[in-house]
Design a protein around this motif. Structure first.
Motif, mmCIF file in Angstrom:
data_model
loop_
_atom_site.group_PDB
_atom_site.id
_atom_site.type_symbol
_atom_site.label_atom_id
_atom_site.label_comp_id
_atom_site.label_asym_id
_atom_site.label_seq_id
_atom_site.Cartn_x
_atom_site.Cartn_y
_atom_site.Cartn_z
ATOM 1 N N GLU A 83 73.086 59.570 36.868
ATOM 2 C CA GLU A 83 73.092 59.708 35.415
ATOM 3 C C GLU A 83 72.458 58.477 34.783
ATOM 4 N N VAL A 84 71.646 58.681 33.743
ATOM 5 C CA VAL A 84 71.049 57.570 32.995
ATOM 6 C C VAL A 84 71.572 57.602 31.566
ATOM 7 N N ASP A 85 71.575 56.422 30.920
ATOM 8 C CA ASP A 85 72.185 56.365 29.594
ATOM 9 C C ASP A 85 71.200 56.615 28.465
ATOM 10 N N ASP A 86 69.884 56.514 28.736
ATOM 11 C CA ASP A 86 68.882 56.720 27.693
ATOM 12 C C ASP A 86 67.686 57.400 28.333
ATOM 13 N N GLU B 227 66.225 47.395 43.150
ATOM 14 C CA GLU B 227 66.521 46.419 42.108
ATOM 15 C C GLU B 227 65.635 46.629 40.884
ATOM 16 N N GLY B 228 64.358 46.863 41.122
ATOM 17 C CA GLY B 228 63.416 46.939 40.016
ATOM 18 C C GLY B 228 63.487 48.232 39.241
ATOM 19 N N LEU B 229 63.239 49.359 39.910
ATOM 20 C CA LEU B 229 63.231 50.651 39.226
ATOM 21 C C LEU B 229 64.650 51.123 38.895
ATOM 22 N N PHE B 230 65.566 51.019 39.858
ATOM 23 C CA PHE B 230 66.899 51.591 39.677
ATOM 24 C C PHE B 230 67.875 50.638 38.988
ATOM 25 N N GLY B 231 67.586 49.350 38.987
ATOM 26 C CA GLY B 231 68.485 48.405 38.343
ATOM 27 C C GLY B 231 69.738 48.103 39.139
ATOM 28 N N PHE B 232 69.734 48.372 40.463
ATOM 29 C CA PHE B 232 70.873 48.036 41.304
ATOM 30 C C PHE B 232 70.916 46.517 41.509
ATOM 31 N N LEU C 64 65.726 52.171 35.223
ATOM 32 C CA LEU C 64 66.090 53.521 34.807
ATOM 33 C C LEU C 64 67.298 53.554 33.883
ATOM 34 N N GLY C 65 68.123 52.536 33.917
ATOM 35 C CA GLY C 65 69.353 52.569 33.131
ATOM 36 C C GLY C 65 70.405 53.477 33.739
ATOM 37 N N VAL C 66 70.521 53.434 35.078
ATOM 38 C CA VAL C 66 71.520 54.238 35.770
ATOM 39 C C VAL C 66 72.921 53.798 35.345
ATOM 40 N N VAL C 67 73.783 54.769 35.062
ATOM 41 C CA VAL C 67 75.173 54.453 34.718
ATOM 42 C C VAL C 67 76.169 55.049 35.709
ATOM 43 N N GLU D 298 75.099 47.159 44.324
ATOM 44 C CA GLU D 298 76.041 47.761 43.386
ATOM 45 C C GLU D 298 75.326 48.771 42.498
ATOM 46 N N ILE D 299 75.898 49.971 42.387
ATOM 47 C CA ILE D 299 75.366 50.997 41.498
ATOM 48 C C ILE D 299 76.077 50.872 40.157
ATOM 49 N N PRO D 300 75.369 50.618 39.077
ATOM 50 C CA PRO D 300 76.046 50.477 37.777
ATOM 51 C C PRO D 300 76.927 51.686 37.460
ATOM 52 N N GLY D 301 78.149 51.410 37.021
ATOM 53 C CA GLY D 301 79.044 52.465 36.566
ATOM 54 C C GLY D 301 79.729 53.262 37.646
ATOM 55 N N SER D 302 79.543 52.908 38.929
ATOM 56 C CA SER D 302 80.056 53.770 39.994
ATOM 57 C C SER D 302 81.393 53.331 40.583
ATOM 58 N N ARG D 303 82.090 52.431 39.955
ATOM 59 C CA ARG D 303 83.483 52.126 40.293
ATOM 60 C C ARG D 303 83.678 51.826 41.772
#
Length: 312
Positions: free
Chosen positions: A244-247, A24-29, A159-162, A48-53
């Motif tokens: 993948e990260v967005d920034d 939750e903290g580092l990865f933003g899940f 991390l801003g994982v997308v 949930e993994i951001p952006g992973s449909r």
């Protein structure tokens, strides 16, 4: 056999709460459900993994007496790490029959709801464990009694994982494994490095039909390949997981904020667009080697949209 969706990647740990907090903290899940099922020997959380449909990351831990997860941890010296890849198939019994024809003997899951097997060629020893579920119940990890957890707001940057981009497996010969996966489940090659591009390795990337997640195969080259050493220790197992990260700058800043070092940084330009990647050691992620990448334009990094000639 047909895999029509990768559902999740499952990580086993002895400390569920600490691992969920890290993700939750580092990865933003984001937590979407949790369970505690001593009857099936497991506690767990789906994130949930951001952006992973629809693909998720699941963390599982032993619960109750005689837990198979505790046996797994004991067999691996108590070390946490990747446990299985969860996938959906349209006909579970057809999958069982296909695996048995190919010399793979799957293990039945709880009350026959799923099968568990390595899908690698059996003569090479255990590979990446898959958990395969047919139509019906969504339960794959003992989560039939799952509840929705209270929302939490982790402090600090992530991390801003997308997207979860790919899972990487080490194997002695990339073309042998790619051909096997193609014949078994229709995995299709979408990218490969020239044989001599790297002194110690060669790789290729396969599309998993019905999934946005790809499968990378890396093989050793030369006399002192890090992949050869990995295979000697672990066999043809999962080597790393790539997000993948967005920034890029924000991702590295998040690592510094959480006191997480990175290593083997690389960057380059392909077709006029920049890309960068780096790694986080398993001791900082709960036992999984993690690769992070950023690309200025889709398709210029390893996960390429340039499709090669038809499969031969």
């Amino acid at each position: 056999m047909q895999i029509y969706r990768i559902d999740h990647v499952a990580q086993v740990t002895g400390d569920l709460d600490a691992q969920v907090a890290l993700l939750e903290g580092l990865f933003g899940f984001r937590r979407v459900r949790s369970w505690d099922n001593p009857a099936e020997g497991t506690r767990g959380t789906r994130l949930e993994i951001p952006g992973s449909r629809g693909q998720a990351w699941e963390v599982v831990a032993p619960a109750g007496e005689g837990s198979a997860l505790q046996t797994f941890l004991d067999d691996h010296g108590g070390r946490p790490g990747l446990h299985h890849v969860g996938a959906e198939v349209p006909d579970l019994e057809a999958v069982r029959a296909e695996l048995e024809v190919r010399g793979i003997k799957p293990t039945d899951g709880a009350r026959g709801r799923w099968l568990e097997a390595s899908l690698s060629p059996p003569e090479h020893g255990p590979g990446v464990l898959f958990r395969l579920r047919g139509p019906g119940s969504l339960d794959m990890c003992g989560d039939s009694s799952a509840s929705v957890p209270e929302s939490s707001t982790p402090s600090g940057p992530s991390l801003g994982v997308v997207a979860l981009d790919h899972i990487c497996q080490a194997f002695p010969d990339r073309d042998v494994l790619a051909g096997w996966y193609h014949g078994l489940a229709g995995f299709t090659q979408v990218w490969r490095t020239p044989d001599d591009e790297h002194p110690d390795m060669a790789d290729l990337v396969l599309n998993v039909p019905g999934s946005t997640i790809c499968w990378e195969v890396i093989m050793p080259r030369g006399e002192d390949s890090f992949i050869e050493r990995f295979l000697d220790r672990n066999g043809p197992a999962a080597h790393h997981v790539t997000f993948e990260v967005d920034d890029w700058d924000k991702a590295l800043a998040a690592c510094r904020h959480h006191d997480i070092p990175t290593f083997d940084d690389e960057e380059g330009v392909t077709d006029g667009a920049a890309w960068k990647h780096t790694f986080i050691h398993p001791k900082h992620t709960g036992g999984v080697l993690v690769q992070l990448f950023w690309e200025e334009r889709p398709g210029v990094w390893v996960r390429s949209d340039k499709v090669p000639p038809p499969w031969t």
